[in-house]
Structures are given as structure tokens and as C-alpha cells.
Design a protein around this motif. Sequence first.
Motif, PDB file in Angstrom:
ATOM      1  N   PRO A  32       0.809  -1.229   0.000  1.00 53.78           N
ATOM      2  CA  PRO A  32       0.000   0.000   0.000  1.00 53.78           C
ATOM      3  C   PRO A  32       0.837   1.271   0.000  1.00 53.78           C
ATOM      4  O   PRO A  32       0.446   2.276  -0.601  1.00 53.78           O
ATOM      5  N   LEU A  33       2.015   1.240   0.636  1.00 49.35           N
ATOM      6  CA  LEU A  33       2.862   2.423   0.702  1.00 49.35           C
ATOM      7  C   LEU A  33       3.668   2.596  -0.580  1.00 49.35           C
ATOM      8  O   LEU A  33       3.776   3.702  -1.120  1.00 49.35           O
ATOM      9  N   TYR A  34       4.228   1.513  -1.110  1.00 46.31           N
ATOM     10  CA  TYR A  34       5.096   1.594  -2.277  1.00 46.31           C
ATOM     11  C   TYR A  34       4.319   1.597  -3.596  1.00 46.31           C
ATOM     12  O   TYR A  34       4.693   2.288  -4.541  1.00 46.31           O
ATOM     13  N   ILE A  35       3.288   0.794  -3.677  1.00 48.65           N
ATOM     14  CA  ILE A  35       2.556   0.589  -4.942  1.00 48.65           C
ATOM     15  C   ILE A  35       1.209   1.286  -4.941  1.00 48.65           C
ATOM     16  O   ILE A  35       0.589   1.479  -5.987  1.00 48.65           O
ATOM     17  N   GLU A  36       0.715   1.674  -3.750  1.00 49.85           N
ATOM     18  CA  GLU A  36      -0.605   2.291  -3.579  1.00 49.85           C
ATOM     19  C   GLU A  36      -1.725   1.343  -3.983  1.00 49.85           C
ATOM     20  O   GLU A  36      -2.709   1.731  -4.588  1.00 49.85           O
ATOM     21  N   LYS A  37      -1.520   0.064  -3.674  1.00 48.12           N
ATOM     22  CA  LYS A  37      -2.539  -0.963  -3.875  1.00 48.12           C
ATOM     23  C   LYS A  37      -2.504  -1.922  -2.696  1.00 48.12           C
ATOM     24  O   LYS A  37      -1.461  -2.103  -2.066  1.00 48.12           O
ATOM     25  N   GLN A  38      -3.644  -2.537  -2.422  1.00 49.75           N
ATOM     26  CA  GLN A  38      -3.705  -3.525  -1.359  1.00 49.75           C
ATOM     27  C   GLN A  38      -2.986  -4.804  -1.789  1.00 49.75           C
ATOM     28  O   GLN A  38      -2.929  -5.137  -2.983  1.00 49.75           O
ATOM     29  N   GLY A  39      -2.454  -5.517  -0.827  1.00 44.10           N
ATOM     30  CA  GLY A  39      -1.716  -6.746  -1.116  1.00 44.10           C
ATOM     31  C   GLY A  39      -2.632  -7.949  -1.253  1.00 44.10           C
ATOM     32  O   GLY A  39      -2.739  -8.771  -0.329  1.00 44.10           O
ATOM     33  N   VAL A  40      -3.293  -8.048  -2.386  1.00 40.28           N
ATOM     34  CA  VAL A  40      -4.183  -9.182  -2.664  1.00 40.28           C
ATOM     35  C   VAL A  40      -3.388 -10.210  -3.473  1.00 40.28           C
ATOM     36  O   VAL A  40      -2.881  -9.911  -4.555  1.00 40.28           O
ATOM     37  N   GLN A  41      -3.294 -11.426  -2.968  1.00 41.52           N
ATOM     38  CA  GLN A  41      -2.471 -12.442  -3.612  1.00 41.52           C
ATOM     39  C   GLN A  41      -3.037 -12.862  -4.973  1.00 41.52           C
ATOM     40  O   GLN A  41      -4.251 -13.020  -5.105  1.00 41.52           O
TER      41      GLN A  41
END
Length: 296
Positions: free
Chosen positions: A281-290
Motif C-alpha cells: 500500500p505504501l510503495y505501490i498504492e494498492k492492497q496486497g491481494v495475492q
Amino acid sequence: MTEAAIDIIKSQWLASLELQLGYSPYGTQLTKTKRCGPLTIQKAFYPEGRDCAHLYLLHPPAGIVSGDELQVKIDVQQSAHTLVTTPGANRFYRARTDLSIGDPKQTQVTRINLDVHAKCEHFPLETLVYNQANGVNNVEVRLHNSSVYCGWDMTCLGLPSSNENFTAGRFTQLNTLYCDDILIYHDKVLIEPESNIQHHAAGLASNTVFGTFLAYASTKQVSKEQRTQLIEQLRAIVDEHSASSLISITDIRQLLVIRYLGQQAHQCKDLFIELWKLIRPLYIEKQGVQPRIWFT
């Protein structure tokens, strides 16, 4: 060409795959694919929307034998974003010892280039190194100071669960990362009969699984204060999983280096995923959904 030379060619796979991703008003698109031999992808998938293209690298032989050389090049152009993974483990099988095949080395080289504001997440599943393999696995990343990279590698020596330990052979894992053509990270693990790195306390200390997770973003994207806070949060997650003896986290010139050293590939992967969920979320601005392919 002599018969011996023809036999050598027949006994090896020389495979290459070049991918180029660009960004347009329609999102990230696969703009170029060039392949030779048994390396390919199906197509780009978009489970998160058109701005992030998921790519699954396919190697139908499912393993690398003596004489094989796999070359993968991924070029992520300005503002494009891709997540690259594999559907299964990579394997370096036992090297052949007959002289007819020439060089018994088994080689895989991955080169990733990121342009201005490009983002790449490179998450291959684990690499299994069979006893008596002669493998080389190189990952080279070249990025612009405004681009973002997150990537890992996970190496498993031998098949301990099948009582097939890595007692003989040679394996090299080399990771390099350049920012604006300046080398900021170089890490080489060389396991060979002449050294005692597998069992020395300053080496692998008799562990069979080692992994490295790299995450880079410039201070304009992630400030020093944000990175410091993130490292504290990452270490808290490690403590929650009682894994402080397995995981180390360091900050090298805006590059987070997360290392695992232990006995279980699935444990390494699960821990890396938990940390990625916090980093993304901090680096990519997306949630970590596998990616769904990790569940198949």
C-alpha cells in the motif's frame, strides 16, 4: 557441424523471452513479446484493473538440466505497472557428468529494466536445487530513481522431506540492483564443495532454505520517516509470527533488504507475503491481494 556438436545441441534447451510493457489511456499493456524455445506467457491478466498487468511466466519443461540456458528480459516502460510470477516452483535438476554435453552448467538469467515512474513486482515461486545440481540463477534489476521495484527469490537446497539433502553440487544465486546505472546492491551466494558455507555459522548454518525480498522506492515517494515507521511495522509482524530468528530487515540507501534463513519454503513464502501486504500500500498504492494462481 560434427555429430558431437549436434548431440550437445539436442541435449540442451536454449530459451529466451523478452517482454515489453507500456502505458496508455487504456492502462498497462503488453506491447512486445519475443520468445525462443520453451519460455512463454499466456497473456496479460487484470485482476486489479487495467493499470496493473499480471504476467505468469511459463516454462513447460518445469526444470533446468545441464546445458540449459534460460534468459528472461522484462522492460517496463514509463508509468507502466506489472506483477510477474510463476505458476509453480522452478527446479535445477541433478547435473549430468558425461562429457558429451559440454558445459554441465544450468543457467537462468532474469533482467528487469524500469523506466520513469514504472513499477514492477517480481515474485517467482521457490527454486528447488536438487542434489548434485550445477545451477546459476541471476537476477539483475535496473531502475530509474522514480520507479518502484519489489521482488523476491526463495531457494531450497535439496529435498529434505524426501531425505535427499544437498550434499554435492554447486549453486550460485546472484542479485544485483542498479539505480540510474549506479550499483546499489550486489549479493552473491556461492555454494560449492570447496567451501563450508552450508554449515558454517557465518553462512547458512545448516539451513536449507534462504530467501531475499527487495523493495525500492525513492525518498520522493516514500520518505525516510515513512520508511523508518514501515520497518518498525514489518519487525512487529515478524515478532507476531515468532520469526525474529528467521527474518532480518535492513535499509540500504532507500532499498529494503529482507532476508529469510530457515528450513521451510512455505514458511518463507508466507512470511514474505505478510510483509508484502504491509509494503505494497505504501510503495505501490494498492492492497496486497495475492494472485489467484498462488492458490492453485
